[in-house]
Enzyme design. Structure first.
Site, PDB file in Angstrom:
ATOM      1  N   GLY A   1       0.748  -1.156  -0.093  1.00 48.76           N
ATOM      2  CA  GLY A   1      -0.073  -0.039  -0.008  1.00 48.76           C
ATOM      3  C   GLY A   1       0.880   1.371   0.103  1.00 48.76           C
ATOM      4  O   GLY A   1       2.078   1.076  -0.020  1.00 48.76           O
ATOM      5  N   LEU A   2       0.294   2.513  -0.149  1.00 48.63           N
ATOM      6  CA  LEU A   2       1.061   3.548  -0.204  1.00 48.63           C
ATOM      7  C   LEU A   2       1.663   4.012   1.175  1.00 48.63           C
ATOM      8  O   LEU A   2       1.246   3.280   2.030  1.00 48.63           O
ATOM      9  CB  LEU A   2      -0.008   4.780  -0.240  1.00 48.63           C
ATOM     10  CG  LEU A   2      -0.528   4.767  -1.699  1.00 48.63           C
ATOM     11  CD1 LEU A   2      -1.855   5.995  -1.918  1.00 48.63           C
ATOM     12  CD2 LEU A   2       0.206   5.266  -2.936  1.00 48.63           C
ATOM     13  N   SER A   3       2.522   5.018   1.045  1.00 45.10           N
ATOM     14  CA  SER A   3       3.255   5.210   2.150  1.00 45.10           C
ATOM     15  C   SER A   3       2.236   5.830   3.180  1.00 45.10           C
ATOM     16  O   SER A   3       1.507   6.795   2.881  1.00 45.10           O
ATOM     17  CB  SER A   3       4.428   6.471   1.951  1.00 45.10           C
ATOM     18  OG  SER A   3       5.284   6.721   3.134  1.00 45.10           O
ATOM     19  N   GLY A   4       2.169   5.757   4.536  1.00 47.08           N
ATOM     20  CA  GLY A   4       1.447   6.193   5.307  1.00 47.08           C
ATOM     21  C   GLY A   4      -0.044   5.536   5.319  1.00 47.08           C
ATOM     22  O   GLY A   4      -0.891   5.844   6.260  1.00 47.08           O
TER      23      GLY A   4
ATOM     24  N   LYS B   1       1.065   0.265   6.891  1.00 39.21           N
ATOM     25  CA  LYS B   1       1.781  -1.239   6.759  1.00 39.21           C
ATOM     26  C   LYS B   1       2.734  -1.691   8.057  1.00 39.21           C
ATOM     27  O   LYS B   1       2.533  -2.642   8.540  1.00 39.21           O
ATOM     28  CB  LYS B   1       2.451  -1.266   5.530  1.00 39.21           C
ATOM     29  CG  LYS B   1       1.544  -1.107   4.282  1.00 39.21           C
ATOM     30  CD  LYS B   1       2.602  -0.890   2.956  1.00 39.21           C
ATOM     31  CE  LYS B   1       3.729   0.086   3.167  1.00 39.21           C
ATOM     32  NZ  LYS B   1       3.085   1.297   3.180  1.00 39.21           N
ATOM     33  N   SER B   2       3.462  -0.652   8.223  1.00 35.76           N
ATOM     34  CA  SER B   2       4.315  -1.157   9.492  1.00 35.76           C
ATOM     35  C   SER B   2       3.745  -1.234  10.771  1.00 35.76           C
ATOM     36  O   SER B   2       4.235  -2.064  11.638  1.00 35.76           O
ATOM     37  CB  SER B   2       5.550   0.272   9.280  1.00 35.76           C
ATOM     38  OG  SER B   2       6.136   0.135   8.539  1.00 35.76           O
TER      39      SER B   2
ATOM     40  N   SER C   1       6.051  -1.621  -2.413  1.00 35.28           N
ATOM     41  CA  SER C   1       6.098  -2.674  -3.649  1.00 35.28           C
ATOM     42  C   SER C   1       4.729  -2.310  -4.619  1.00 35.28           C
ATOM     43  O   SER C   1       3.757  -3.002  -4.620  1.00 35.28           O
ATOM     44  CB  SER C   1       5.716  -4.289  -2.944  1.00 35.28           C
ATOM     45  OG  SER C   1       4.614  -4.219  -2.148  1.00 35.28           O
TER      46      SER C   1
END
Length: 205
Positions: free
Chosen positions: A33-36, A39-40, A107
């Site tokens: 998915g997009l940054s923000g 995910k993390s 990714s």
């Protein structure tokens, strides 16, 4: 020496034996998915919950890997693809070692994620799409990356100057703009349970 002249050395301990010792299966959760998009954060909560239940786990975080394994790569299309390829190969090694691997990686390209999927057998690779609109991700901007990208300090930033291709048929879609962290994490753990990778586990509050 050409790779064609190399022979794969088969290890003594195989995955079924590791599963018996671990009392759970192995596989990779691939958060994209997009940054923000979260995910993390989701990866950390899922790993903590699995670990608390005795599961053997490891998180492969995209930013962390660029400090070492992928520190020689930039953000061109070719480098992004090589980045995903390397992470996929490392994830496969960890899965062979009997671990549940949680990958948190933008990714951005479908073909690269599909290429990684082909490294794994049935019920070993679980693509999880952290679905969050660009404007929400940019409003969050937890690392200040969107602001820097808008200022021209970060070229080829995914979602702005470089495209992100959502998965067509992920195993799971998380609506991270509206669902809570606990809800998203429970869905991921539930996915592993449905595929008999782990027993029924509740996420940490």
């Amino acid at each position: 020496m050409s790779a064609a002249n190399l022979v794969w050395h088969k290890g003594t301990i195989e995955r079924p034996s590791r599963a018996v010792a671990n009392q759970h299966g192995s596989g990779v959760i691939w958060l994209t998915g997009l940054s923000g998009a979260g995910k993390s954060t989701i990866a950390s909560r899922v790993e903590a919950s699995l670990h608390a239940s005795g599961c053997r786990t490891f998180v492969l975080d995209g930013d962390n890997l660029r400090h070492g394994l992928c520190s020689d790569l930039g953000f061109s299309t070719e480098d992004r693809r090589e980045n995903v390829r390397r992470v996929g190969e490392v994830a496969r090694l960890f899965v062979d070692a009997g671990l549940i691997v949680i990958v948190a990686l933008i990714s951005p390209f479908k073909s690269d994620r599909e290429r990684v999927r082909q490294l794994f057998g049935a019920n070993e690779f679980f693509e999880v799409y952290c679905d969050c609109a660009l404007d929400v991700c940019e409003a969050r901007d937890p690392k200040g990356l969107y602001k820097r990208a808008r200022a021209g300090e970060i070229p080829n930033f995914t979602g702005l100057a470089s495209p992100y291709e959502p998965p067509d048929h992920p195993e799971l879609i998380l609506k991270t703009a509206s669902a809570t962290l606990e809800q998203c994490s429970q869905e991921v753990v539930g996915l592993l349970h449905r595929y008999d990778v782990v027993p029924n586990i509740s996420v940490l509050p």
